[in-house]
Design a protein around this motif. Sequence first.
Motif, PDB file in Angstrom:
ATOM      1  N   GLY A  98       0.809  -1.214   0.000  1.00  0.00           N
ATOM      2  CA  GLY A  98       0.000   0.000   0.000  1.00  0.00           C
ATOM      3  C   GLY A  98       0.843   1.265   0.000  1.00  0.00           C
ATOM      4  N   LEU A  99       1.947   1.255   0.769  1.00  0.00           N
ATOM      5  CA  LEU A  99       2.812   2.440   0.817  1.00  0.00           C
ATOM      6  C   LEU A  99       3.496   2.680  -0.517  1.00  0.00           C
ATOM      7  CD1 LEU A  99       4.493   2.229   4.353  1.00  0.00           C
ATOM      8  CD2 LEU A  99       2.362   3.338   3.668  1.00  0.00           C
ATOM      9  N   VAL A 100       3.934   1.595  -1.174  1.00  0.00           N
ATOM     10  CA  VAL A 100       4.601   1.752  -2.474  1.00  0.00           C
ATOM     11  C   VAL A 100       3.605   2.255  -3.516  1.00  0.00           C
ATOM     12  CG1 VAL A 100       5.748   0.536  -4.357  1.00  0.00           C
ATOM     13  CG2 VAL A 100       6.404   0.055  -1.997  1.00  0.00           C
ATOM     14  N   ARG A 101       2.407   1.681  -3.522  1.00  0.00           N
ATOM     15  CA  ARG A 101       1.389   2.127  -4.477  1.00  0.00           C
ATOM     16  C   ARG A 101       1.083   3.629  -4.328  1.00  0.00           C
ATOM     17  NH1 ARG A 101      -2.184  -1.532  -6.976  1.00  0.00           N
ATOM     18  NH2 ARG A 101      -1.799  -3.722  -6.476  1.00  0.00           N
ATOM     19  N   GLY A 102       1.148   4.122  -3.099  1.00  0.00           N
ATOM     20  CA  GLY A 102       0.781   5.511  -2.837  1.00  0.00           C
ATOM     21  C   GLY A 102       1.870   6.527  -3.120  1.00  0.00           C
ATOM     22  N   LEU A 103       3.077   6.087  -3.471  1.00  0.00           N
ATOM     23  CA  LEU A 103       4.159   7.037  -3.737  1.00  0.00           C
ATOM     24  C   LEU A 103       3.836   7.907  -4.951  1.00  0.00           C
ATOM     25  CD1 LEU A 103       7.338   4.797  -3.239  1.00  0.00           C
ATOM     26  CD2 LEU A 103       6.441   6.524  -1.673  1.00  0.00           C
TER      27      LEU A 103
ATOM     28  N   GLN B 272      12.155  -3.880  -3.128  1.00  0.00           N
ATOM     29  CA  GLN B 272      12.663  -3.711  -4.489  1.00  0.00           C
ATOM     30  C   GLN B 272      11.667  -4.256  -5.508  1.00  0.00           C
ATOM     31  OE1 GLN B 272      14.506  -7.078  -5.387  1.00  0.00           O
ATOM     32  NE2 GLN B 272      13.865  -6.598  -7.486  1.00  0.00           N
ATOM     33  N   GLY B 273      11.087  -5.429  -5.223  1.00  0.00           N
ATOM     34  CA  GLY B 273      10.119  -6.022  -6.135  1.00  0.00           C
ATOM     35  C   GLY B 273       8.865  -5.176  -6.275  1.00  0.00           C
ATOM     36  N   LEU B 274       8.393  -4.613  -5.163  1.00  0.00           N
ATOM     37  CA  LEU B 274       7.204  -3.767  -5.208  1.00  0.00           C
ATOM     38  C   LEU B 274       7.457  -2.484  -6.004  1.00  0.00           C
ATOM     39  CD1 LEU B 274       5.995  -4.114  -1.496  1.00  0.00           C
ATOM     40  CD2 LEU B 274       4.864  -5.043  -3.535  1.00  0.00           C
ATOM     41  N   LEU B 275       8.634  -1.896  -5.837  1.00  0.00           N
ATOM     42  CA  LEU B 275       8.959  -0.674  -6.575  1.00  0.00           C
ATOM     43  C   LEU B 275       9.015  -0.928  -8.073  1.00  0.00           C
ATOM     44  CD1 LEU B 275      11.755   0.752  -4.236  1.00  0.00           C
ATOM     45  CD2 LEU B 275       9.503   1.759  -4.619  1.00  0.00           C
TER      46      LEU B 275
ATOM     47  N   GLN C  80       3.655  13.137   5.280  1.00  0.00           N
ATOM     48  CA  GLN C  80       3.131  11.793   5.446  1.00  0.00           C
ATOM     49  C   GLN C  80       3.838  10.817   4.506  1.00  0.00           C
ATOM     50  OE1 GLN C  80      -1.041  11.168   4.402  1.00  0.00           O
ATOM     51  NE2 GLN C  80      -1.248   9.745   6.117  1.00  0.00           N
ATOM     52  N   GLN C  81       4.063  11.242   3.254  1.00  0.00           N
ATOM     53  CA  GLN C  81       4.792  10.363   2.328  1.00  0.00           C
ATOM     54  C   GLN C  81       6.238  10.192   2.770  1.00  0.00           C
ATOM     55  OE1 GLN C  81       4.199  10.071  -2.009  1.00  0.00           O
ATOM     56  NE2 GLN C  81       6.252  10.952  -2.214  1.00  0.00           N
ATOM     57  N   GLN C  82       6.835  11.239   3.330  1.00  0.00           N
ATOM     58  CA  GLN C  82       8.212  11.133   3.815  1.00  0.00           C
ATOM     59  C   GLN C  82       8.317  10.071   4.903  1.00  0.00           C
ATOM     60  OE1 GLN C  82      11.140  11.688   3.278  1.00  0.00           O
ATOM     61  NE2 GLN C  82      12.356  12.399   5.008  1.00  0.00           N
ATOM     62  N   GLU C  83       7.325  10.016   5.795  1.00  0.00           N
ATOM     63  CA  GLU C  83       7.316   8.974   6.821  1.00  0.00           C
ATOM     64  C   GLU C  83       7.205   7.592   6.190  1.00  0.00           C
ATOM     65  OE1 GLU C  83       4.157   9.885   9.561  1.00  0.00           O
ATOM     66  OE2 GLU C  83       4.740  11.996   9.643  1.00  0.00           O
ATOM     67  N   HIS C  84       6.337   7.469   5.186  1.00  0.00           N
ATOM     68  CA  HIS C  84       6.180   6.194   4.488  1.00  0.00           C
ATOM     69  C   HIS C  84       7.490   5.792   3.809  1.00  0.00           C
ATOM     70  CE1 HIS C  84       1.584   7.079   4.060  1.00  0.00           C
ATOM     71  NE2 HIS C  84       1.946   6.801   5.311  1.00  0.00           N
ATOM     72  N   LEU C  85       8.151   6.780   3.214  1.00  0.00           N
ATOM     73  CA  LEU C  85       9.407   6.509   2.520  1.00  0.00           C
ATOM     74  C   LEU C  85      10.488   6.031   3.492  1.00  0.00           C
ATOM     75  CD1 LEU C  85      10.587   6.746  -0.370  1.00  0.00           C
ATOM     76  CD2 LEU C  85      11.462   8.976   0.285  1.00  0.00           C
ATOM     77  N   GLU C  86      10.525   6.631   4.685  1.00  0.00           N
ATOM     78  CA  GLU C  86      11.506   6.213   5.681  1.00  0.00           C
ATOM     79  C   GLU C  86      11.252   4.761   6.107  1.00  0.00           C
ATOM     80  OE1 GLU C  86      14.177   7.408   6.805  1.00  0.00           O
ATOM     81  OE2 GLU C  86      14.132   9.453   6.065  1.00  0.00           O
ATOM     82  N   LYS C  87       9.983   4.401   6.260  1.00  0.00           N
ATOM     83  CA  LYS C  87       9.667   3.022   6.636  1.00  0.00           C
ATOM     84  C   LYS C  87      10.080   2.054   5.530  1.00  0.00           C
ATOM     85  CE  LYS C  87       5.799   4.138   9.716  1.00  0.00           C
ATOM     86  NZ  LYS C  87       4.330   4.008   9.951  1.00  0.00           N
ATOM     87  N   LEU C  88       9.812   2.412   4.285  1.00  0.00           N
ATOM     88  CA  LEU C  88      10.225   1.567   3.166  1.00  0.00           C
ATOM     89  C   LEU C  88      11.741   1.459   3.105  1.00  0.00           C
ATOM     90  CD1 LEU C  88       7.761   2.912   0.433  1.00  0.00           C
ATOM     91  CD2 LEU C  88       7.687   0.660   1.521  1.00  0.00           C
ATOM     92  N   ASN C  89      12.400   2.572   3.377  1.00  0.00           N
ATOM     93  CA  ASN C  89      13.864   2.609   3.368  1.00  0.00           C
ATOM     94  C   ASN C  89      14.438   1.652   4.409  1.00  0.00           C
ATOM     95  OD1 ASN C  89      16.468   3.409   2.832  1.00  0.00           O
ATOM     96  ND2 ASN C  89      16.238   5.489   3.592  1.00  0.00           N
ATOM     97  N   MET C  90      13.941   1.744   5.632  1.00  0.00           N
ATOM     98  CA  MET C  90      14.448   0.886   6.709  1.00  0.00           C
ATOM     99  C   MET C  90      14.095  -0.574   6.474  1.00  0.00           C
ATOM    100  SD  MET C  90      14.105   3.170  10.198  1.00  0.00           S
ATOM    101  CE  MET C  90      12.416   3.723   9.968  1.00  0.00           C
TER     102      MET C  90
END
Length: 440
Positions: free
Chosen positions: A14-19, A59-62, A34-44
């Motif tokens: 869901g977070l990747v789809r919303g980027l 990586q696969g989702l992106l 809000q997206q920055q927070e999502h990005l940090e979670k994806l990053n970690m």
Amino acid sequence: MGDLALLLPGEADGLVRGLRSFPLREMGSDRWSQQQEHLEKLNMQAILDAAVSHGEPIQGLLVTHRKIPTLVEELITVEMWKQKVFPVLCRLEDFKPQNTFPIYMVVHHEASIINLLETVFFHKEVCESAEDTVLDLVDYCHRKLTLLAARTGHGGPPEEEGSQDSTPMQELQKQAELMEFEISLKALSVLRYITDCVDSLSLSALSRMLSTHNLPCLLVELLEHSPWSRQEGGKLQRFEGGRWQTVAPSEQQKLSKLDGQVWIALYNLLLSPEARARYCLTSFAKGQLLKLRAFLTDTLLDQLPNLADLQGFLAHLALVETQAPKKDLVLEQIPEIWERLERENRGKWQAIAKHQLLHVFSPSDKELRLQAQRWAETYRLDVLEAVAPERPRCAYCNAEASKRCSRCQSAWYCCRECQVKHWETHGKACVPEAQGDRAK
């Protein structure tokens, strides 16, 4: 997703789809934050997955949702904000922020994205999924490596420690400068991963790297001056894990990760058939490349045996005649993101800065508390320790440590013996967490 999962599989999807990409004017806004927070979670989560070798779901989702171009556009947008809007914002007379945290998060956004790209670009399909934006990413990496080369002789980035007399904005600018150095080092890694894909890159991307930017010569300059190494107090230091670290004499001949990235990029750009067919070896390029022979020692070849092929290429290059610059008429694609953003916002930098001063960077105390609470939930201590660039070190002998002081939970030790020996020093400062809370 690994033993220590920050995101559930469905949540990550869901977070990747919303980027999405944001215009310059919205940098720092609520939706952007809000997206920055999502990005940090994806990053970690991507770092956690890579560390435990449980595959690469992020990586696969992106790739599946075709979000690599979105990340590249966001990367270049925040780069432009830092160059065009941030300096104007700092010069505004009524810009006197009581808290610089919201601005820091925008400045840090570039580091977050390039870190995520560095983690996932190891996989060839990610580079291929960048599509036409790989041209923009090549240009971005070239800008960062040019800045990195320009640091030579200027003492590298500032130290992390701040002065007690510094204002919050001065501290922020120091942090931004150190961050810029680290971003450039990560851009080097991303560029190396792009060169791993030279056999599948478009002719326009190859031409951009070899003809427009002459990246082999720039990489030689970086290797020659090694801005990530320095002499301090007669000791060799290297920038690793986000800080300068002294290199033990026994480790000084060991190839650093960053030097290795440069060598591999050079190998890919000079020896792959696709790149060799496109690279024009002028007299200047020949002179620069032949400098590499002095670095190709037996010790280096033992660590990277494939460089023996590069050594043979240089021996042959020394004997051949150079080529005149090519003047062929070639129709090529050009990067679009930077030029488009500049065209859309030209002449509006001050208006954007004033808008953000009023609506983004002047939050109320309540808004700051809510923002801090959200970030505290994002940056969990157990996750931060797991994604740390290096393992904790023993407070007594500096070996890799796995045990903490049971009282204060802050000092680390490799064994019981070191903890006992260090207690005479540490015991005076050791305060249990509960006791510290009562003292407050």
